[in-house]
Design a protein around this motif. Structure first.
Motif, short mmCIF file in Angstrom:
data_model
loop_
_atom_site.label_atom_id
_atom_site.label_comp_id
_atom_site.label_asym_id
_atom_site.label_seq_id
_atom_site.Cartn_x
_atom_site.Cartn_y
_atom_site.Cartn_z
N LEU A 1 0.81 -1.21 0.00
CA LEU A 1 0.00 0.00 0.00
C LEU A 1 0.85 1.27 0.00
CD1 LEU A 1 -2.89 -1.01 2.38
CD2 LEU A 1 -2.94 -0.86 -0.08
N LEU B 1 -5.12 -5.80 5.12
CA LEU B 1 -3.90 -5.66 4.33
C LEU B 1 -3.21 -7.01 4.13
CD1 LEU B 1 -2.31 -2.32 5.59
CD2 LEU B 1 -4.13 -2.72 3.93
N ALA C 1 -3.35 3.21 6.62
CA ALA C 1 -4.55 2.55 6.11
C ALA C 1 -5.77 2.91 6.94
CB ALA C 1 -4.34 1.04 6.10
N PHE D 1 -8.20 -2.35 -1.69
CA PHE D 1 -8.49 -1.74 -0.40
C PHE D 1 -9.55 -0.65 -0.56
CE2 PHE D 1 -7.59 1.09 3.22
CZ PHE D 1 -7.64 0.17 4.26
#
Length: 310
Positions: free
Chosen positions: A2, A53, A23, A170
């Motif tokens: 990410l 994740l 996140a 995500f």
């Protein structure tokens, strides 16, 4: 993992060193920023963010190596023959895709890797088939085709494309959580309106009774009574004093169980050069492995990592 999330929040203290914290902030910002008003929201969301994740890492890193989309290899690769009706159709998709064009315009070069997404269609048709030396006519057959080709996450490396896919996945989880939160917001807004209407009707009835003892009974309309009953049936956590906790719980529920909302399944089909589904590999029929990306809304796409001709 990410890198996009980290870059978005690099100005926030500490988040550039902690992808989980980044996140969490993206999740809150992408659903309802007021969730930050819940005491300890970071601690409450952290296990869910970690789970989401890790799951996306597992799913995307487990995808098969990239497929070359070089048109010159069309005849020799059964996957290309299954995904595109001809080498010319493959070239047309490559030349007309807006995502690839946008990347080339911004970067000044063609990307090397991307994710190809397609919709798999199966249809029943009637045609000829061989049984031994006998030709049978009007035999029910299933044809497999792939439509709506689109590219996502273009980049210069396989790993960079995989990271972009994780970012997109995500964001998709956040979109699903946002839809659930929006539904709850609509229910709560309706509850407030229905309660106000019910109270107004009751107040009017009491006022008229005080003014005219012989006045007829003014009943609350049946429809409004039904609405009031619906209000009472709403979950307790939809009450105003706990609504932010309810939003956080919706977000946590989606992230802690990502496998219920987004998943990649692996399957294979056997098709011949005409796109007709066969039971076994023989003659011109070949096995074609597929990655099917599905979500809890009932949508499913065939996806493949691809290398692009330069």
């Amino acid at each position: 993992m990410l890198s996009f999330i980290q870059s978005m929040f690099s100005s926030h203290s500490g988040t550039e060193k902690d992808p989980i914290a980044a996140a969490i902030e993206q999740a809150v910002e992408g659903t309802d920023p007021w969730i930050r008003g819940v005491s300890g929201y970071k601690k409450k969301l952290r296990p869910a963010a970690e789970r989401a994740l890790a799951y996306l890492d597992e799913q995307v890193d487990g995808m098969a190596p990239s497929l070359s989309l070089e048109p010159s290899g069309y005849s020799a690769d059964p996957r290309l023959r299954a995904f595109f009706i001809s080498a010319g159709a493959l070239r047309k998709v490559l030349d007309s895709d807006p995502c690839l064009a946008d990347y080339q315009q911004k970067q000044g070069k063609t990307p090397a890797y991307a994710l190809l997404s397609m919709i798999k269609q199966e249809k029943t048709v009637f045609g000829a088939a061989m049984t031994g030396d006998v030709i049978l006519h009007d035999v029910a057959q299933i044809t497999v085709s792939f439509e709506n080709h689109h590219f996502f996450a273009p980049s210069e490396s396989d790993q960079a494309t995989r990271e972009k896919i994780k970012d997109l996945a995500f964001e998709r989880l956040l979109h699903l959580a946002l839809k659930r939160i929006s539904i709850l917001k609509t229910e709560c807004a309706g509850k407030e309106r229905r309660n106000a209407l019910l109270q107004a009707n009751v107040g009017l009835q009491q006022h008229l009774r005080r003014g005219m003892d012989d006045s007829p009974h003014i009943a609350v309309p049946v429809q409004d009574m039904a609405q009031a009953q619906l209000c009472r049936s709403l979950p307790e956590n939809a009450r105003e004093d706990r609504i932010l906790d309810a939003y956080l719980e919706i977000l946590r529920d989606v992230l802690i169980r990502p496998e219920d909302h987004l998943w990649i399944s692996r399957e294979s089909i056997i098709v011949d050069r005409m796109g007709i589904k066969r039971r076994e590999v023989q003659g011109d029929a070949s096995e074609v492995p597929l990655n099917m990306l599905s979500n809890s809304e009932g949508r499913s796409h065939a996806v493949s990592l691809v290398t692009l001709p330069r």
